[in-house]
Scaffold this active site. Sequence first.
Site, PDB file in Angstrom:
ATOM      1  N   HIS A   1       0.565   4.472  -2.017  1.00 32.84           N
ATOM      2  CA  HIS A   1       0.289   6.077  -1.807  1.00 32.84           C
ATOM      3  C   HIS A   1       1.636   6.846  -2.472  1.00 32.84           C
ATOM      4  CE1 HIS A   1      -2.955   6.145   0.479  1.00 32.84           C
ATOM      5  NE2 HIS A   1      -3.055   5.049  -0.164  1.00 32.84           N
ATOM      6  N   ASP A   2       2.847   6.114  -2.762  1.00 31.02           N
ATOM      7  CA  ASP A   2       3.556   6.831  -3.276  1.00 31.02           C
ATOM      8  C   ASP A   2       4.146   7.436  -4.320  1.00 31.02           C
ATOM      9  OD1 ASP A   2       6.102   8.423  -2.059  1.00 31.02           O
ATOM     10  OD2 ASP A   2       7.462   5.982  -3.199  1.00 31.02           O
TER      11      ASP A   2
ATOM     12  N   PRO B   1      -7.798   8.158  -4.429  1.00 32.83           N
ATOM     13  CA  PRO B   1      -9.220   7.750  -4.767  1.00 32.83           C
ATOM     14  C   PRO B   1      -9.613   7.551  -3.549  1.00 32.83           C
ATOM     15  CG  PRO B   1      -7.394   5.823  -5.766  1.00 32.83           C
ATOM     16  CD  PRO B   1      -6.685   6.947  -4.975  1.00 32.83           C
TER      17      PRO B   1
ATOM     18  N   GLY C   1       4.025  11.161  -8.426  1.00 38.44           N
ATOM     19  CA  GLY C   1       4.838  10.100  -8.475  1.00 38.44           C
ATOM     20  C   GLY C   1       5.381   9.387  -7.954  1.00 38.44           C
TER      21      GLY C   1
ATOM     22  N   SER D   1       8.116  10.140  -1.737  1.00 40.72           N
ATOM     23  CA  SER D   1       7.539  11.855  -0.637  1.00 40.72           C
ATOM     24  C   SER D   1       6.532  10.740   0.052  1.00 40.72           C
ATOM     25  CB  SER D   1       6.597  12.576  -1.925  1.00 40.72           C
ATOM     26  OG  SER D   1       5.457  11.620  -2.363  1.00 40.72           O
TER      27      SER D   1
ATOM     28  N   ASN E   1      -3.778   9.269   4.792  1.00 38.18           N
ATOM     29  CA  ASN E   1      -2.801   8.363   5.344  1.00 38.18           C
ATOM     30  C   ASN E   1      -3.178   7.163   6.035  1.00 38.18           C
ATOM     31  OD1 ASN E   1      -2.631   8.385   8.050  1.00 38.18           O
ATOM     32  ND2 ASN E   1      -1.153  10.061   7.725  1.00 38.18           N
TER      33      ASN E   1
ATOM     34  N   ARG F   1       1.022  -1.192   0.198  1.00 36.91           N
ATOM     35  CA  ARG F   1      -0.123  -0.151   0.121  1.00 36.91           C
ATOM     36  C   ARG F   1       1.078   1.309   0.205  1.00 36.91           C
ATOM     37  NH1 ARG F   1      -3.788   2.733   4.683  1.00 36.91           N
ATOM     38  NH2 ARG F   1      -5.221   3.811   3.113  1.00 36.91           N
TER      39      ARG F   1
ATOM     40  N   HIS G   1      -5.865  -5.725  -2.430  1.00 33.77           N
ATOM     41  CA  HIS G   1      -6.641  -5.234  -1.230  1.00 33.77           C
ATOM     42  C   HIS G   1      -7.395  -7.419  -0.809  1.00 33.77           C
ATOM     43  CE1 HIS G   1      -8.458  -1.355  -1.788  1.00 33.77           C
ATOM     44  NE2 HIS G   1      -7.448  -1.273  -1.198  1.00 33.77           N
TER      45      HIS G   1
ATOM     46  N   ASP H   1      -3.578 -14.236  -2.946  1.00 32.06           N
ATOM     47  CA  ASP H   1      -4.703 -15.107  -3.748  1.00 32.06           C
ATOM     48  C   ASP H   1      -5.585 -13.913  -4.733  1.00 32.06           C
ATOM     49  OD1 ASP H   1      -6.545 -14.592  -1.909  1.00 32.06           O
ATOM     50  OD2 ASP H   1      -6.098 -16.404  -0.785  1.00 32.06           O
TER      51      ASP H   1
HETATM   52  C1  HEM Z   1      -9.321   1.504  -6.060  1.00 33.01           C
HETATM   53  C2  HEM Z   1      -8.853   2.457  -5.163  1.00 33.01           C
HETATM   54  C3  HEM Z   1      -8.037   2.131  -4.191  1.00 33.01           C
HETATM   55  C4  HEM Z   1      -8.735   2.425  -3.203  1.00 33.01           C
HETATM   56  C5  HEM Z   1      -9.667   3.845  -2.867  1.00 33.01           C
HETATM   57  C6  HEM Z   1      -8.121   2.470  -1.537  1.00 33.01           C
HETATM   58  C7  HEM Z   1      -8.273   2.075  -0.415  1.00 33.01           C
HETATM   59  C8  HEM Z   1      -8.627   2.328   0.860  1.00 33.01           C
HETATM   60  C9  HEM Z   1      -8.386   2.277   1.507  1.00 33.01           C
HETATM   61  C10 HEM Z   1      -9.409   2.630   2.305  1.00 33.01           C
HETATM   62  C11 HEM Z   1      -7.503   0.877   3.244  1.00 33.01           C
HETATM   63  C12 HEM Z   1      -8.274   0.958   3.847  1.00 33.01           C
HETATM   64  C13 HEM Z   1      -7.307   1.923   5.306  1.00 33.01           C
HETATM   65  C14 HEM Z   1      -7.727   2.171   7.236  1.00 33.01           C
HETATM   66  O1  HEM Z   1      -8.747   1.672   7.244  1.00 33.01           O
HETATM   67  O2  HEM Z   1      -6.686   1.845   7.472  1.00 33.01           O
HETATM   68  C15 HEM Z   1      -6.979   0.301   1.866  1.00 33.01           C
HETATM   69  C16 HEM Z   1      -6.099  -0.170   2.492  1.00 33.01           C
HETATM   70  C17 HEM Z   1      -5.272  -1.168   1.653  1.00 33.01           C
HETATM   71  N1  HEM Z   1      -5.067  -1.123   0.533  1.00 33.01           N
HETATM   72 FE1  HEM Z   1      -5.978   0.101  -1.035  1.00 33.01          FE
HETATM   73  N2  HEM Z   1      -7.323   0.976  -2.043  1.00 33.01           N
HETATM   74  C18 HEM Z   1      -7.334   1.205  -3.088  1.00 33.01           C
HETATM   75  C19 HEM Z   1      -6.355   0.608  -3.603  1.00 33.01           C
HETATM   76  C20 HEM Z   1      -5.079   0.130  -3.803  1.00 33.01           C
HETATM   77  C21 HEM Z   1      -3.489  -0.441  -4.833  1.00 33.01           C
HETATM   78  C22 HEM Z   1      -4.109   0.475  -6.367  1.00 33.01           C
HETATM   79  C23 HEM Z   1      -3.392  -0.553  -4.008  1.00 33.01           C
HETATM   80  C24 HEM Z   1      -1.900  -1.866  -3.817  1.00 33.01           C
HETATM   81  C25 HEM Z   1      -1.310  -1.925  -5.102  1.00 33.01           C
HETATM   82  C26 HEM Z   1      -3.898  -0.920  -2.488  1.00 33.01           C
HETATM   83  C27 HEM Z   1      -3.658  -1.674  -1.322  1.00 33.01           C
HETATM   84  C28 HEM Z   1      -3.960  -2.071   0.027  1.00 33.01           C
HETATM   85  C29 HEM Z   1      -3.983  -2.938   0.958  1.00 33.01           C
HETATM   86  C30 HEM Z   1      -2.703  -3.839   0.749  1.00 33.01           C
HETATM   87  C31 HEM Z   1      -3.946  -2.250   1.703  1.00 33.01           C
HETATM   88  C32 HEM Z   1      -4.513  -2.829   3.340  1.00 33.01           C
HETATM   89  C33 HEM Z   1      -3.298  -2.010   4.144  1.00 33.01           C
HETATM   90  C34 HEM Z   1      -2.814  -2.614   5.901  1.00 33.01           C
HETATM   91  O3  HEM Z   1      -3.310  -3.878   6.120  1.00 33.01           O
HETATM   92  O4  HEM Z   1      -1.996  -2.298   6.142  1.00 33.01           O
HETATM   93  N3  HEM Z   1      -5.159  -0.325  -2.532  1.00 33.01           N
HETATM   94  N4  HEM Z   1      -7.453   1.217   0.848  1.00 33.01           N
HETATM   95  C1  LIG Z   2      -1.466  10.228   9.898  1.00 34.96           C
HETATM   96  O1  LIG Z   2      -1.644  11.423   9.808  1.00 34.96           O
HETATM   97  C2  LIG Z   2      -2.607  11.231  11.858  1.00 34.96           C
HETATM   98  C3  LIG Z   2      -3.056  12.495  11.615  1.00 34.96           C
HETATM   99  O2  LIG Z   2      -3.964  12.587  10.250  1.00 34.96           O
HETATM  100  C4  LIG Z   2      -1.388  10.876  12.273  1.00 34.96           C
HETATM  101  O3  LIG Z   2      -1.862  11.148  13.635  1.00 34.96           O
HETATM  102  C5  LIG Z   2      -0.550  10.025  12.283  1.00 34.96           C
HETATM  103  O4  LIG Z   2       0.772   9.497  13.004  1.00 34.96           O
HETATM  104  C6  LIG Z   2      -0.370   9.204  10.294  1.00 34.96           C
HETATM  105  N1  LIG Z   2       0.433   8.530  10.565  1.00 34.96           N
HETATM  106  C7  LIG Z   2       1.584   7.832   9.974  1.00 34.96           C
HETATM  107  C8  LIG Z   2       2.300   6.493   9.847  1.00 34.96           C
HETATM  108  O5  LIG Z   2       2.158   9.109  10.113  1.00 34.96           O
END
Ligand code: HEM
Ligand SMILES: *[C@@H]1O[C@H](CO)[C@@H](O)[C@H](O)[C@H]1NC(C)=O
Length: 325
Positions: A77-78, A172, A83, A87, A105, A73, A202, A253
């Site tokens: 985000h990077d 997004p 790009g 960052s 974040n 993830r 996901h 998977d």
């Molecule tokens: C299609 C648009 C996408 C949206 C709207 C989105 C949004 C999100 C959100 C809201 C979360 C949960 C964050 C939280 O509540 O803590 C998440 C988790 C995650 N996203 Fe996405 N995501 C998208 C695409 C992607 C892409 C392209 C990747 C990587 C190639 C990715 C990888 C991940 C992973 C691995 C997690 C789990 C993180 C964890 O368990 O720490 N996502 N995403």
């Molecule tokens: C993400 O942002 C929040 C404030 O919105 C901050 O408290 C938190 O430490 C940040 N997370 C990381 C991994 O830097």
Amino acid sequence: MYKTSLRTLKMSISNFLTMFLLIEVVACDFRYGPDGLNMNYYFMSCPFVEPVVQNIVNNALQNDPTLAAGLIRMHFHDCFIEGCDGSVLIESTKDNKAEKDSPGNLSLRGFEVIDGIKEELERRCPGVVSCADIVALAARDAVSFAGGPVYDIPKGRKDGRRSKIEDTINLPFPTFNASQLITSFARRGLSPQEMVALSGAHTLGVATCGSFKNRLSQVDPTLDSEFSKTLSKTCSSGDKAEQPFDATRNDFDNVYYNGLLRKNGVLTTDQTLFTSPQTRNIVYAYAMNQAMFFFDFQRAMVKMGLIDVKQGSNGEVRQNCRIIN
Ligand code: HEM
Ligand SMILES: *[C@@H]1O[C@H](CO)[C@@H](O)[C@H](O)[C@H]1NC(C)=O
Ligand SMILES: *[C@@H]1O[C@H](CO)[C@@H](O)[C@H](O)[C@H]1NC(C)=O
């Protein structure tokens, strides 16, 4: 006389062409697209970069397999903000609120793994390997550690000097519909199919209640009624409570796509991939055919990893991934 020299000329032209072709074949191996990145970028300057990264990633994930999701993830985000330039790693200073401090974040994880890799690489080849490349390599190695496809990526990204909280508005939102997702990815040169394949990340990790509770306030016809109860139960522990995206949160998977077929998507953006006629066939194909998902995923990751990469004086190699030089 004239004939012989013509033949000689022809021969030398054909020799020249052969030579040129050979050079091209060799050069192709060392170049990747117009970005100047290539597969062997550190071949001379830091030959052990890949095994070093892989070792540290593997050790970290053996201790905590859930970090694979964090590393993948982080790369996403990077790349989507400014790009793929590292960052996302920058800490805020008194004059600058960085990307990291945005609510978007949401629980990014794995920064210590990146720091550990950077420290080891600075010992071996100081000032050579960029933080942006480390993030890209760590994500790649996390995919294979979790059982996903194994693939090579081009290297040679430079680190950026800008990280601003307001830029994260360009990520997004989890409430987007399919058209909005398609537009968001198209702005980075990624197709709808690549968007669906990348969303397959996901297959790992969790979302917190705050990211999907929008679906629980009224009956959502795209959400299975039993699964809706599961999500509500998770949310009964608060906005920070975690819900795995699929039934196998540490395994890379295609179970994620099969969940979408049963209306078990967690985020609005997950389920919409199957609800929307624009993308549902792709979800269906990946649910039926894991090899196809793996193939498309690795290609889309390589492409995502090339978004707006910095070159030459547009970037730097940071000494500490959290601080601009
Ligand atoms: C299609 C648009 C996408 C949206 C709207 C989105 C949004 C999100 C959100 C809201 C979360 C949960 C964050 C939280 O509540 O803590 C998440 C988790 C995650 N996203 Fe996405 N995501 C998208 C695409 C992607 C892409 C392209 C990747 C990587 C190639 C990715 C990888 C991940 C992973 C691995 C997690 C789990 C993180 C964890 O368990 O720490 N996502 N995403
Ligand atoms: C993400 O942002 C929040 C404030 O919105 C901050 O408290 C938190 O430490 C940040 N997370 C990381 C991994 O830097
Ligand atoms: C998606 O959202 C946008 C912006 O809110 C809206 O204009 C569009 O009509 C929506 N598309 C669909 C298919 O719901």
